[in-house]
Each structure stands twice: as structure tokens, then as C-alpha cells.
Design a protein around this motif. Sequence first.
Motif, PDB file in Angstrom:
ATOM      1  N   MET A 135      34.940  23.795  52.270  1.00  0.00           N
ATOM      2  CA  MET A 135      33.950  24.575  51.518  1.00  0.00           C
ATOM      3  C   MET A 135      33.535  25.770  52.352  1.00  0.00           C
ATOM      4  N   THR A 136      33.405  26.894  51.732  1.00  0.00           N
ATOM      5  CA  THR A 136      32.979  28.093  52.430  1.00  0.00           C
ATOM      6  C   THR A 136      31.760  28.674  51.735  1.00  0.00           C
ATOM      7  N   SER A 137      30.854  29.253  52.527  1.00  0.00           N
ATOM      8  CA  SER A 137      29.625  29.801  51.951  1.00  0.00           C
ATOM      9  C   SER A 137      29.894  31.074  51.161  1.00  0.00           C
ATOM     10  N   LEU A 138      30.945  31.796  51.494  1.00  0.00           N
ATOM     11  CA  LEU A 138      31.277  33.032  50.788  1.00  0.00           C
ATOM     12  C   LEU A 138      32.145  32.708  49.573  1.00  0.00           C
ATOM     13  N   PRO A 139      31.759  33.134  48.361  1.00  0.00           N
ATOM     14  CA  PRO A 139      32.531  32.784  47.154  1.00  0.00           C
ATOM     15  C   PRO A 139      33.808  33.612  47.026  1.00  0.00           C
ATOM     16  N   TRP A 140      34.724  33.431  47.954  1.00  0.00           N
ATOM     17  CA  TRP A 140      35.956  34.202  47.972  1.00  0.00           C
ATOM     18  C   TRP A 140      36.682  34.151  46.630  1.00  0.00           C
ATOM     19  N   LEU A 141      36.814  32.938  46.088  1.00  0.00           N
ATOM     20  CA  LEU A 141      37.682  32.747  44.926  1.00  0.00           C
ATOM     21  C   LEU A 141      37.030  33.246  43.645  1.00  0.00           C
ATOM     22  N   THR A 142      35.729  33.113  43.532  1.00  0.00           N
ATOM     23  CA  THR A 142      35.040  33.635  42.355  1.00  0.00           C
ATOM     24  C   THR A 142      35.101  35.161  42.324  1.00  0.00           C
ATOM     25  N   VAL A 143      34.840  35.779  43.466  1.00  0.00           N
ATOM     26  CA  VAL A 143      34.888  37.236  43.529  1.00  0.00           C
ATOM     27  C   VAL A 143      36.300  37.735  43.230  1.00  0.00           C
ATOM     28  N   LEU A 144      37.304  36.974  43.650  1.00  0.00           N
ATOM     29  CA  LEU A 144      38.697  37.374  43.457  1.00  0.00           C
ATOM     30  C   LEU A 144      38.998  37.663  41.993  1.00  0.00           C
ATOM     31  N   TRP A 145      38.619  36.766  41.093  1.00  0.00           N
ATOM     32  CA  TRP A 145      38.921  36.989  39.669  1.00  0.00           C
ATOM     33  C   TRP A 145      37.816  37.766  38.966  1.00  0.00           C
ATOM     34  N   LEU A 146      36.602  37.725  39.512  1.00  0.00           N
ATOM     35  CA  LEU A 146      35.490  38.395  38.849  1.00  0.00           C
ATOM     36  C   LEU A 146      35.591  39.916  38.964  1.00  0.00           C
ATOM     37  N   VAL A 147      36.144  40.434  40.061  1.00  0.00           N
ATOM     38  CA  VAL A 147      36.268  41.888  40.223  1.00  0.00           C
ATOM     39  C   VAL A 147      37.118  42.496  39.108  1.00  0.00           C
ATOM     40  N   PRO A 148      38.345  42.017  38.855  1.00  0.00           N
ATOM     41  CA  PRO A 148      39.096  42.611  37.735  1.00  0.00           C
ATOM     42  C   PRO A 148      38.490  42.304  36.373  1.00  0.00           C
ATOM     43  N   ALA A 149      37.812  41.152  36.228  1.00  0.00           N
ATOM     44  CA  ALA A 149      37.190  40.833  34.942  1.00  0.00           C
ATOM     45  C   ALA A 149      36.070  41.813  34.626  1.00  0.00           C
ATOM     46  N   VAL A 150      35.202  42.052  35.612  1.00  0.00           N
ATOM     47  CA  VAL A 150      34.123  43.029  35.412  1.00  0.00           C
ATOM     48  C   VAL A 150      34.702  44.433  35.293  1.00  0.00           C
ATOM     49  N   GLY A 151      35.733  44.715  36.080  1.00  0.00           N
ATOM     50  CA  GLY A 151      36.381  46.020  35.992  1.00  0.00           C
ATOM     51  C   GLY A 151      36.974  46.277  34.619  1.00  0.00           C
ATOM     52  N   ALA A 152      37.523  45.239  33.978  1.00  0.00           N
ATOM     53  CA  ALA A 152      38.080  45.398  32.632  1.00  0.00           C
ATOM     54  C   ALA A 152      36.993  45.818  31.653  1.00  0.00           C
ATOM     55  N   ILE A 153      35.839  45.188  31.755  1.00  0.00           N
ATOM     56  CA  ILE A 153      34.728  45.538  30.867  1.00  0.00           C
ATOM     57  C   ILE A 153      34.254  46.961  31.145  1.00  0.00           C
ATOM     58  N   ALA A 154      34.143  47.294  32.430  1.00  0.00           N
ATOM     59  CA  ALA A 154      33.663  48.628  32.794  1.00  0.00           C
ATOM     60  C   ALA A 154      34.613  49.716  32.307  1.00  0.00           C
ATOM     61  N   VAL A 155      35.908  49.507  32.458  1.00  0.00           N
ATOM     62  CA  VAL A 155      36.881  50.510  32.001  1.00  0.00           C
ATOM     63  C   VAL A 155      36.830  50.656  30.482  1.00  0.00           C
ATOM     64  N   ALA A 156      36.716  49.529  29.776  1.00  0.00           N
ATOM     65  CA  ALA A 156      36.656  49.595  28.315  1.00  0.00           C
ATOM     66  C   ALA A 156      35.428  50.363  27.827  1.00  0.00           C
ATOM     67  N   LEU A 157      34.362  50.355  28.630  1.00  0.00           N
ATOM     68  CA  LEU A 157      33.119  51.019  28.237  1.00  0.00           C
ATOM     69  C   LEU A 157      32.995  52.434  28.776  1.00  0.00           C
ATOM     70  N   LEU A 158      34.049  52.925  29.432  1.00  0.00           N
ATOM     71  CA  LEU A 158      33.998  54.300  29.906  1.00  0.00           C
ATOM     72  C   LEU A 158      33.784  55.253  28.731  1.00  0.00           C
ATOM     73  N   PRO A 159      33.022  56.338  28.935  1.00  0.00           N
ATOM     74  CA  PRO A 159      32.858  57.308  27.842  1.00  0.00           C
ATOM     75  C   PRO A 159      34.193  57.940  27.479  1.00  0.00           C
ATOM     76  N   ALA A 160      34.331  58.233  26.211  1.00  0.00           N
ATOM     77  CA  ALA A 160      35.598  58.795  25.720  1.00  0.00           C
ATOM     78  C   ALA A 160      35.879  60.162  26.317  1.00  0.00           C
ATOM     79  N   GLY A 161      34.846  60.890  26.684  1.00  0.00           N
ATOM     80  CA  GLY A 161      35.043  62.163  27.348  1.00  0.00           C
ATOM     81  C   GLY A 161      35.312  63.291  26.374  1.00  0.00           C
ATOM     82  N   PRO A 162      35.446  64.516  26.880  1.00  0.00           N
ATOM     83  CA  PRO A 162      35.676  65.672  26.022  1.00  0.00           C
ATOM     84  C   PRO A 162      37.061  65.635  25.412  1.00  0.00           C
TER      85      PRO A 162
END
Length: 548
Positions: free
Chosen positions: A1-28
Motif C-alpha cells: 500500500m502506498t500513501s500516494l494514489p499513483w494508480l488513481t491519478v494514472l487513469w484520472l488524468v486522461p479521464a478529466v482531460g477528455a472532459i476538459a477537451v470536450a468542453l473547450l470553446p469552439a473558438g472563432p
Amino acid sequence: MTSLPWLTVLWLVPAVGAIAVALLPAGPGQVGAVAESAGQDRRQGRSLQAGVAVSLVTLGWSIAMAVAFPGSPGTRFGLTESHRWIPAIGARYELGLDGVGLVLVLLTTALVPLLLLGAWHAIDASQGDPRIYVALTLAVQAMVLLSFVATDILLFYLVFEAMLIPMYFLVGGWGQLDRALRARAALKFLLYNLLGGLIMLAGVIGLFALTARARLGEDGRGSFGLSEITAAIADGKVDVGGPAGLAICGAFLFAFAVKAPVWPLHAWLPDAAVAGTPSTGVLMMAVMDKVGTFAMLRFVVELFGDTAKEFAPWITVLAVVSIVYGLLLAIAQTDLMRLIAYTSISHFGFIVLGVFALSPQSQAGAALYMLNHGISTAALFLVAGFLTSKHGTRSIADFGGVQKVAPVLSGVFLIAGLATLSLPGLAPFVSEFLVMIGSFGRYPVVAVVATIALVGSAVYILWTYQRMMGGPAGPGVDRIGDLDRRQRVVLFPLIAALVVLGFWPRPALDAITPAIDHTLRSVSVAPPPAAPGHAGPTLVEPPQGGHR
């Protein structure tokens, strides 16, 4: 067991990134629902830049995680996490990373930024919003990464199924084929894999019933925890033998054979792999399909032990049929991208053969093959995609003399092609050699047939190279330009990895071997016959007490 959530952060970064990219403004540049050309380029560039940035952060985190990964051979999972999730049914949010999972995590996180760069001009905004393409790619990455670390069987099943949805939209949404063909290929992919998943669900329920009968988990309600169940099986508290165990093991195996894919459950792959963009095809063949072969090691061999051993002779036969079938169909192809897709069926046959030969060398070779196949397929499929997009056709007969106008592209194509036929000095040779020597002692006839098939692989690669790159230039070939800077950035790291792992596979094997040793302790198999007067290599201890 490790105090740092290595494995959760591993998959959570692209998951949150997917949401963030989808919500990017459409732009000019927007005019109603359709952007002007300049607006399309800006929106596509901004979306892909954001996706590459997220994937590079994920890659950096996985490298840091690999550095922190303990190298002790006695450690089953180097990094773990465990939290309450659904106590009413004994499900927990349990994650664990072993050496096999580690190399596949690194493969996944290294490939995705290259695939996004490779898709830079392959995404047609008229087919769909580029933001959604990038978001779906990151979503697939997040789910694949979670599947490599999930040790709660219910959690694994959920992401095993959920990753089909973004991949379905990637296959059907963007690509060189017309919309109707893409939709048909995407639907075929989804139906095959959903069928496998539904059968697996029956196995998951059956396994949970066995654990509930043994009063495992919180309050004795049953458990989905891999470690808890395997320990209970070893102690005799849970019996996965008999008709019930065979049915449950068969359900798991069927689902993973569809995903892998193994003949005759392979029919969805060639259509789906070529329907989308080349980057989508690589994401499917080199990344997502590895979940199937990885799960064969973790959830079939390790969990079911001797029950899985009863399936082994039949699965090895199907594996060698996949090897030969993929080879013959590849030789017969006139479409370059379909040719490469059929070679993957053949290569997956070698991986499955290595898993179910049940020897230390074959399973280590199978795990290493997952890594090497991902790299070689990515290189070959991407360079073929660049070539066909430059010429505007995928027909092999329409090429010729490419090496005269695009020498760098031709050279990369040759190296990637030689890697797929396992040329010594390139990465796949080591893994294929381990599979062959590990399989020969237990299934000599199967190993001999598979070895002979290796010779045939030279036919489709060298013959294809001769027709496309040599001889007189075909119509329009003189307009094909060589690889540009972005394409070289995508391909050169893959070629470098093929060479480095071809001469120095030890770091990957050092990570893989302890996990393989632990897996084989679950199976009561005698060592393969050794030569007279020689005890033969033993990388694992024999099972204690003859459990199972």
C-alpha cells in the motif's frame, strides 16, 4: 500500500482531460454549425494540442510511477489501492499494478501522444468535431489504463465494457471510408464485443455466487477481490473445479478471446481497424485489444488455475489456427491497411499460444510480445496511413517506385515490416523466440506449425515492400512527398524502441518475470520434458500441497 494514489491519478488524468477537451470553446471561425476552413484548422489544432498535453502529463506520471515501482521479486503488486465502494455486494475499489501491467501501462501512455500527433491531418472536421475525437481517444486511454490496474473483478468488468462506447464512436465517426461502411464496421465491432461481455457477466455473477457460498468479503456476502478469491481457492474455501468452474472459466475466456481476437471470434477486427483513422486502428489493435490477452493471464490462468489448464490444449489449437489464418489472409490482401490488420490476428495467435503453453518462457514471451506488438504495429500502421493519405489510395497495385520519391518513408516502412516478421535485432524477435521455446516442450506439433508460419510472414512483408517501394513508379507516385517533421516525430521513437528492445529487452523482462512466476504458481503443471541428463530451467516453484 502506498500513501500516494499513483494508480488513481494514472487513469484520472486522461479521464478529466477528455472532459476538459470536450468542453473547450469552439473558438472563432464558426458559421452556424459549420466552421470556415481557417476556423476548422484553429479548432483542430487547439483540440489536438490540448490532447497531446494531457497525454504527455499521463506519460510523465507513468514514468514516475515506474521509477517508484518496487523491484522486489517477492512482491505480487508493487503498487496498490483499496477503498470501500459497494459494500452491499462486496465490491471494492481495488487497484494493483504488477510487472506485466506496468509494461502495458507504459506502452499505452507512450503511444497515445504519438497517435494524437499522427492524427493531426487525418481528422476531417466535416465528419465530426475534432474536440470529440480527442476526448474519445483520451477516454479510451483512461479506461484501458484502469483495466490494467483493476483487481476488483466487477470494476474490471465495468471498464472492460465501457471502453467499447468511445471506441465505437471513433470507428464510426472519422475515417477514409464512407459513412455507411464506417457505421457497419463500428456496429459489427460493438455487437461482437458486447456479446463477449454479456457472457462474461454471467461468469462474474457465477463466481460471485461461489464466493458468497464460501462467505467471503464484508459480512460474508461475497467478494469480487482478485487477491481474496485466489487466496480462498488456494486454501480450498472456494472450488472453481467441476462443471460450474468450467462454465465460469469458459465465460471469462470467451469474452477475452473476442477482445484479443482469436479465430473464429476475430471477424470484427479487419473491418473496424481500417474503417477509422490509422491512429484509431492503432489504438484498437496495439492498445485496447491487449486488455484481452492481459486478462487471460490475470483472470483466467491466475484465477482459475487447473480449470484453465483443461482449456489450454484447445486454446493452443485455436491460437495456431489464428496464426496461419492471419498469415494466409494477409498474403491475399490487395488493400494495404487490411493486410496489416490481418497480420495482427496472426500476432495475437502467438500471444495466446504463449499464455496457454503454461511455461515460464512462453508466458514471459507472451507478455513481452504484447509490448513489442504494440510498438511494431503502431509503426507499420501509421507509416502505411501516412503513405496512403499522401497517395489517396490503399490499393497495393496502385503503388510502385515509392523509394525513389520518399526514401525515408520507404526505410521506415521496411524496418517496421521487418519487425513484424520478427527479424533478429528487432524487438518482436525476442518475444516470439521465447514463445516458441516455451511452447515446444509442451505442445511440439503446435510450436512447429507456428514456427513454419513465421517463414510465411516474410512473404507478405517482403512481397508487399517489393511491389510498393521498388520497380517503376506507379501513376501519381511522383507526387508523394517524404515524411514531414511531424510524421518523423511520430515514427522515429517507435523505430528507436524496436531497435533498443531488440538488443536490450532485459528491463521489460525483469519487470515481467516476477508476475509470471506468481501466475504459474496457480497452475499445477509439470515442467516441460528436458533433455536427457539436464533438469531444464525452472523459473517458478512447484505448487505447494497440490491445491486445486
